[in-house]
Motif scaffolding. Sequence first.
Motif, PDB file in Angstrom:
ATOM      1  N   LEU A   1     -11.652  32.392  35.951  1.00 54.13           N
ATOM      2  CA  LEU A   1     -10.402  31.646  35.830  1.00 54.13           C
ATOM      3  C   LEU A   1      -9.214  32.478  36.305  1.00 54.13           C
ATOM      4  CD1 LEU A   1     -10.755  29.934  32.331  1.00 54.13           C
ATOM      5  CD2 LEU A   1     -10.756  28.801  34.556  1.00 54.13           C
ATOM      6  N   PRO A   2      -8.251  31.843  36.987  1.00 56.97           N
ATOM      7  CA  PRO A   2      -7.030  32.570  37.348  1.00 56.97           C
ATOM      8  C   PRO A   2      -6.199  32.837  36.089  1.00 56.97           C
ATOM      9  CG  PRO A   2      -6.802  30.248  37.854  1.00 56.97           C
ATOM     10  CD  PRO A   2      -8.233  30.439  37.446  1.00 56.97           C
ATOM     11  N   LYS A   3      -5.414  33.890  36.132  1.00 57.24           N
ATOM     12  CA  LYS A   3      -4.546  34.206  34.991  1.00 57.24           C
ATOM     13  C   LYS A   3      -3.291  33.349  35.098  1.00 57.24           C
ATOM     14  CE  LYS A   3      -6.358  38.882  34.454  1.00 57.24           C
ATOM     15  NZ  LYS A   3      -6.056  40.339  34.452  1.00 57.24           N
ATOM     16  N   LEU A   4      -3.520  32.060  34.901  1.00 59.44           N
ATOM     17  CA  LEU A   4      -2.484  31.056  35.117  1.00 59.44           C
ATOM     18  C   LEU A   4      -1.737  30.753  33.828  1.00 59.44           C
ATOM     19  CD1 LEU A   4      -1.075  28.780  36.733  1.00 59.44           C
ATOM     20  CD2 LEU A   4      -3.091  27.351  36.321  1.00 59.44           C
ATOM     21  N   LEU A   5      -0.394  30.852  33.897  1.00 62.45           N
ATOM     22  CA  LEU A   5       0.471  30.442  32.797  1.00 62.45           C
ATOM     23  C   LEU A   5       1.176  29.155  33.206  1.00 62.45           C
ATOM     24  CD1 LEU A   5       2.167  33.836  31.815  1.00 62.45           C
ATOM     25  CD2 LEU A   5       0.264  32.699  30.656  1.00 62.45           C
ATOM     26  N   VAL A   6       1.245  28.203  32.287  1.00 68.37           N
ATOM     27  CA  VAL A   6       1.881  26.920  32.572  1.00 68.37           C
ATOM     28  C   VAL A   6       2.935  26.628  31.517  1.00 68.37           C
ATOM     29  CG1 VAL A   6       1.509  24.439  32.757  1.00 68.37           C
ATOM     30  CG2 VAL A   6      -0.174  26.010  33.702  1.00 68.37           C
TER      31      VAL A   6
ATOM     32  N   ILE B   1      -2.009  22.430  44.133  1.00 69.12           N
ATOM     33  CA  ILE B   1      -2.148  23.854  43.803  1.00 69.12           C
ATOM     34  C   ILE B   1      -3.402  24.060  42.944  1.00 69.12           C
ATOM     35  CG2 ILE B   1      -1.119  25.794  42.554  1.00 69.12           C
ATOM     36  CD1 ILE B   1       1.642  24.647  43.330  1.00 69.12           C
ATOM     37  N   LEU B   2      -3.580  23.194  41.950  1.00 70.55           N
ATOM     38  CA  LEU B   2      -4.746  23.330  41.067  1.00 70.55           C
ATOM     39  C   LEU B   2      -6.055  23.094  41.818  1.00 70.55           C
ATOM     40  CD1 LEU B   2      -3.419  21.524  37.858  1.00 70.55           C
ATOM     41  CD2 LEU B   2      -3.911  23.966  38.101  1.00 70.55           C
ATOM     42  N   SER B   3      -6.071  22.089  42.690  1.00 72.39           N
ATOM     43  CA  SER B   3      -7.331  21.743  43.358  1.00 72.39           C
ATOM     44  C   SER B   3      -7.576  22.555  44.625  1.00 72.39           C
ATOM     45  CB  SER B   3      -7.363  20.246  43.676  1.00 72.39           C
ATOM     46  OG  SER B   3      -6.316  19.907  44.576  1.00 72.39           O
ATOM     47  N   ASP B   4      -6.551  22.708  45.461  1.00 65.37           N
ATOM     48  CA  ASP B   4      -6.752  23.333  46.770  1.00 65.37           C
ATOM     49  C   ASP B   4      -6.532  24.843  46.758  1.00 65.37           C
ATOM     50  OD1 ASP B   4      -7.154  20.751  47.503  1.00 65.37           O
ATOM     51  OD2 ASP B   4      -5.298  20.521  48.620  1.00 65.37           O
ATOM     52  N   TYR B   5      -5.717  25.324  45.832  1.00 68.79           N
ATOM     53  CA  TYR B   5      -5.466  26.769  45.782  1.00 68.79           C
ATOM     54  C   TYR B   5      -6.339  27.439  44.726  1.00 68.79           C
ATOM     55  CZ  TYR B   5      -3.067  31.255  45.655  1.00 68.79           C
ATOM     56  OH  TYR B   5      -2.803  32.606  45.710  1.00 68.79           O
ATOM     57  N   PHE B   6      -6.282  26.913  43.481  1.00 68.22           N
ATOM     58  CA  PHE B   6      -7.085  27.505  42.409  1.00 68.22           C
ATOM     59  C   PHE B   6      -8.514  26.953  42.359  1.00 68.22           C
ATOM     60  CE2 PHE B   6      -2.774  28.286  40.459  1.00 68.22           C
ATOM     61  CZ  PHE B   6      -2.838  29.662  40.547  1.00 68.22           C
ATOM     62  N   LYS B   7      -8.773  25.921  43.172  1.00 72.00           N
ATOM     63  CA  LYS B   7     -10.124  25.368  43.339  1.00 72.00           C
ATOM     64  C   LYS B   7     -10.680  24.723  42.069  1.00 72.00           C
ATOM     65  CE  LYS B   7      -9.929  26.961  47.495  1.00 72.00           C
ATOM     66  NZ  LYS B   7      -9.542  26.040  48.607  1.00 72.00           N
ATOM     67  N   PHE B   8      -9.822  24.105  41.244  1.00 66.35           N
ATOM     68  CA  PHE B   8     -10.282  23.311  40.114  1.00 66.35           C
ATOM     69  C   PHE B   8     -10.701  21.924  40.618  1.00 66.35           C
ATOM     70  CE2 PHE B   8      -7.386  26.184  37.675  1.00 66.35           C
ATOM     71  CZ  PHE B   8      -8.310  26.665  36.758  1.00 66.35           C
TER      72      PHE B   8
ATOM     73  N   HIS C   1       0.253  34.692  45.098  1.00 69.82           N
ATOM     74  CA  HIS C   1      -0.698  34.370  44.022  1.00 69.82           C
ATOM     75  C   HIS C   1      -0.032  34.545  42.657  1.00 69.82           C
ATOM     76  CE1 HIS C   1      -4.656  33.802  42.215  1.00 69.82           C
ATOM     77  NE2 HIS C   1      -4.376  34.823  41.415  1.00 69.82           N
ATOM     78  N   GLU C   2       0.724  35.607  42.490  1.00 73.39           N
ATOM     79  CA  GLU C   2       1.426  35.837  41.222  1.00 73.39           C
ATOM     80  C   GLU C   2       2.429  34.724  40.945  1.00 73.39           C
ATOM     81  OE1 GLU C   2       3.078  39.671  41.871  1.00 73.39           O
ATOM     82  OE2 GLU C   2       1.239  40.756  41.331  1.00 73.39           O
ATOM     83  N   ALA C   3       3.082  34.252  42.003  1.00 75.34           N
ATOM     84  CA  ALA C   3       4.046  33.154  41.832  1.00 75.34           C
ATOM     85  C   ALA C   3       3.348  31.874  41.396  1.00 75.34           C
ATOM     86  CB  ALA C   3       4.811  32.927  43.132  1.00 75.34           C
ATOM     87  N   MET C   4       2.212  31.556  42.010  1.00 74.19           N
ATOM     88  CA  MET C   4       1.488  30.350  41.633  1.00 74.19           C
ATOM     89  C   MET C   4       0.954  30.457  40.203  1.00 74.19           C
ATOM     90  SD  MET C   4       1.923  28.364  44.171  1.00 74.19           S
ATOM     91  CE  MET C   4       3.494  29.230  44.307  1.00 74.19           C
ATOM     92  N   CYS C   5       0.565  31.667  39.791  1.00 69.56           N
ATOM     93  CA  CYS C   5       0.068  31.871  38.429  1.00 69.56           C
ATOM     94  C   CYS C   5       1.202  31.810  37.406  1.00 69.56           C
ATOM     95  CB  CYS C   5      -0.645  33.222  38.320  1.00 69.56           C
ATOM     96  SG  CYS C   5      -2.275  33.249  39.095  1.00 69.56           S
ATOM     97  N   ASP C   6       2.429  31.930  37.862  1.00 76.27           N
ATOM     98  CA  ASP C   6       3.584  31.883  36.968  1.00 76.27           C
ATOM     99  C   ASP C   6       4.130  30.461  36.923  1.00 76.27           C
ATOM    100  OD1 ASP C   6       5.695  32.505  35.321  1.00 76.27           O
ATOM    101  OD2 ASP C   6       6.876  33.489  36.883  1.00 76.27           O
ATOM    102  N   SER C   7       3.331  29.568  36.350  1.00 73.00           N
ATOM    103  CA  SER C   7       3.723  28.170  36.161  1.00 73.00           C
ATOM    104  C   SER C   7       4.125  27.504  37.475  1.00 73.00           C
ATOM    105  CB  SER C   7       4.857  28.055  35.135  1.00 73.00           C
ATOM    106  OG  SER C   7       5.007  26.718  34.706  1.00 73.00           O
ATOM    107  N   PHE C   8       3.304  27.743  38.517  1.00 75.67           N
ATOM    108  CA  PHE C   8       3.492  27.085  39.808  1.00 75.67           C
ATOM    109  C   PHE C   8       4.907  27.339  40.353  1.00 75.67           C
ATOM    110  CE2 PHE C   8       1.157  24.219  36.830  1.00 75.67           C
ATOM    111  CZ  PHE C   8      -0.123  24.563  37.227  1.00 75.67           C
TER     112      PHE C   8
END
Length: 821
Positions: free
Chosen positions: A20-25, A76-83, A537-544
């Motif tokens: 899992l990515p270290k994603l904050l939302v 972002i969730l589907s095409d970048y993080f591959k969910f 990547h850090e920007a996307m993990c920081d609540s998109f």
Amino acid sequence: MAQPPWQAPPEPSELVRARLPKLLVYNSLTRSKTPFVPRDREGKKIDWYACGPTVYDDSHLGHARNYVSNDIIRRILSDYFKFDVNFVMNITDVDDKIILAARQQHLLSLWLEQHAAVDRDVLDTTHAAYKAYLEKTLPMIPAVTPPESLPAGIEQIYGHVLAGKSIKNDGSPPGDDEAKIKMHLKTVSQAGEALVLTEPTIEEFSLKASGVLLPHIDALQKHTITGKDYDIFTKLTKKYEDRFFHDMKSLNVQYPDTLTRVTEYGPQIVNYVKQIQDNGFAYEHEGSVYYDTHAWESTGGVYARLAPWNRNDKELQQDGEGSLSTKNTGFKRSGADFAVWKASKAGEPSWKSPWGEGRPGWHIECSAMASDVLGKQFDIHSGGIDLAFPHHDNELAQSEAYWSKSGKDSQQWVNYFLHMGHLSITGSKMSKSLKNFITIRDAIGNGSWTPRGLRIVFLLGAWRDGLEVTREVVKAGRAWEDKVDNFFIKIRDVQARQHPAPGINGATNGVHKLDIQEVAISGPMAKELELTKKQFHEAMCDSFDTPTGLRVISDLITLYNTQKAVDIPEAVALELGKWVTEIVVMFGLDAEYKSGQLGWSGLDIPIEAKPFVIPLAQLRDRVREAAKAGAVNVSDLSTLEDKDTTYDSNQPYANAYADFQRKLHQLQAQNAAAKEYLAASDHVRDKVLWDLSIYLEDRDAEHLPALIRPLSQSLREERSTRDAAALTKAAAKEKARQDAEAADKKKAELGKIDPLRMFRTLEYSAWDAEGLPTHDAEGMEVAKSRSKKLRKDWERQKKAHESWKIESGVVGEIPAGKGAS
């Protein structure tokens, strides 16, 4: 009651956690950024329910902000993080606003069909509607105000509001209340204009008067509509649902995986309400069913988790209750209780239920549909920030009550609430009800926006923050787009030079499949690319965080532009282009993207232009190079004999190529200087191709051929600004010339005056020998101070007169000591 702690999803296995990515939302439930962990045990699937449109009018740019922002995060969730995102959206095709709009339009159309002309009945009815509208919406304007006196009355009472001030006129900024006043003023003003028209057609009249006639005719005739006249309402909703999805397609918003409609869920909604009542959290009153907030909270449940500060906001509660808000609410067990089922009134559609004929409450449909499709719990629920309370808070409470038998066994229905910020114009949010909106189709259709430009502006703002459309915001979006445009054009040129494809006269056609060979990607620029990928990547993990994402892309392009092209290995340049392409496509910035394409669409000149413009540009490059060397020989020029000019679309480009060759032959025949060839080359760039919306960008400093590119809006504006500045400068120069000429003429005219006679006026009565006044008109001696000033003026005129005599050839001087009699 204290806010319950957010129930984090179950901790995934070590293997899943590592993947899992270290994603904050940012989660509206916690009002903070929380780690994003899907409910799926494999950590791959995400269930998402999004509140869709209420379809009774065209979608506006405020809707675009919501649905495009949803789409960006979904991508972002589907095409970048591959969910694996399962995206469910509803269509609200029955509620108070839809019922009112559909019924009003239906009844007005029936009424107008009965009148072929503006007769006495039309005028009397419209006068009554005009008066009723004033009484209800603008009570400060006397309802007896005649239509012809209305403009003056509006200016006197609301002039400051129309001038952009607040209703209180106390210096506070205007907002929604002022927007509502302006809407009502516009509606009643148009009706007033209709009533003073001279012999209008019924079409002209109704176009202006419909705003006041709609509610008036409805009030008179709504009882004629029965609860089973569904077609009246579905006719409107089907029309605007189709238009909504057409608008979404134009904005490259992906279609939902599952689409639900309220009217298709009648029995399920009834059962859903019945279950809430059976669980002890709802009660019936006069055919309507109300959610019992006190019963829910007495078992440990919490109401208004998303916006507890709005719990007692009467205005928001009334907005949620619609027509029921006007009833006596003394029967409610709590002021916060809200209707989950409404008894239908005259003119409203109705469905059978245990409580009698009725229809769904505003909030219950989302609970029933989301629960039916996604079950007891799901990952994400989204919508505009205005839905947080009461809509989503009510959804939460009733859904958790539906799934709970006692309240104590309740579970968190949604794990992450995502609320999109508003789009506003001059401080007021866009709203259908305020009628202060710009529709999506108008904005795109009239060229105010492009789908890509609009999406870029949304990406430049944080998805959960409000966004006000200002000139600066538009300028920033256009600058970013132009920067990426220029970058892609340069990268495509690198690709074309690395993998030349044969075209006309060996030219490359600019369309190639990305084919980077297996080479070592290294060096300073390659390291910058890897650093940029990490920052992105850090920007996307920081609540998109898309604003930061766009900034790091811009910084990478800036760095690329500051390097000499020859210093960057082609493989590295192509790798940069490939990555930026992947990101902009992931963001949904290219609806026409084709797999393997380098850069986004819109970078190529028309296909019918290429057989002529490409060889023209190559010929021009050779001519310029030769002209700079001092010797031009055009005897070996190619001809147009093998060019297809049978299509009208080809002809302008064929003409441009042929005309340039003819011009070169003329110059050679005239033995023209090198600068004449350069001037001809500039003309074909700045005039001929410019008028065909094609721009040649010379790259002499880099010793590269001119770039062939479509003419962008920014290039047009840049030239327009430059031309305007040149015109201003030329106008100023011409004015200065005219002023100087007028001054010289005035000076010449003044020089004709003999100083001996310049003061011979009725202002004086006596003069000395030089013509200087000694006494004024009353015979009083002229004061010494006055005489000194007159002497200076006399000497200045004497000098001017002598100059004039010399310039005009007049002989003789003014004799000293002699005056005129």
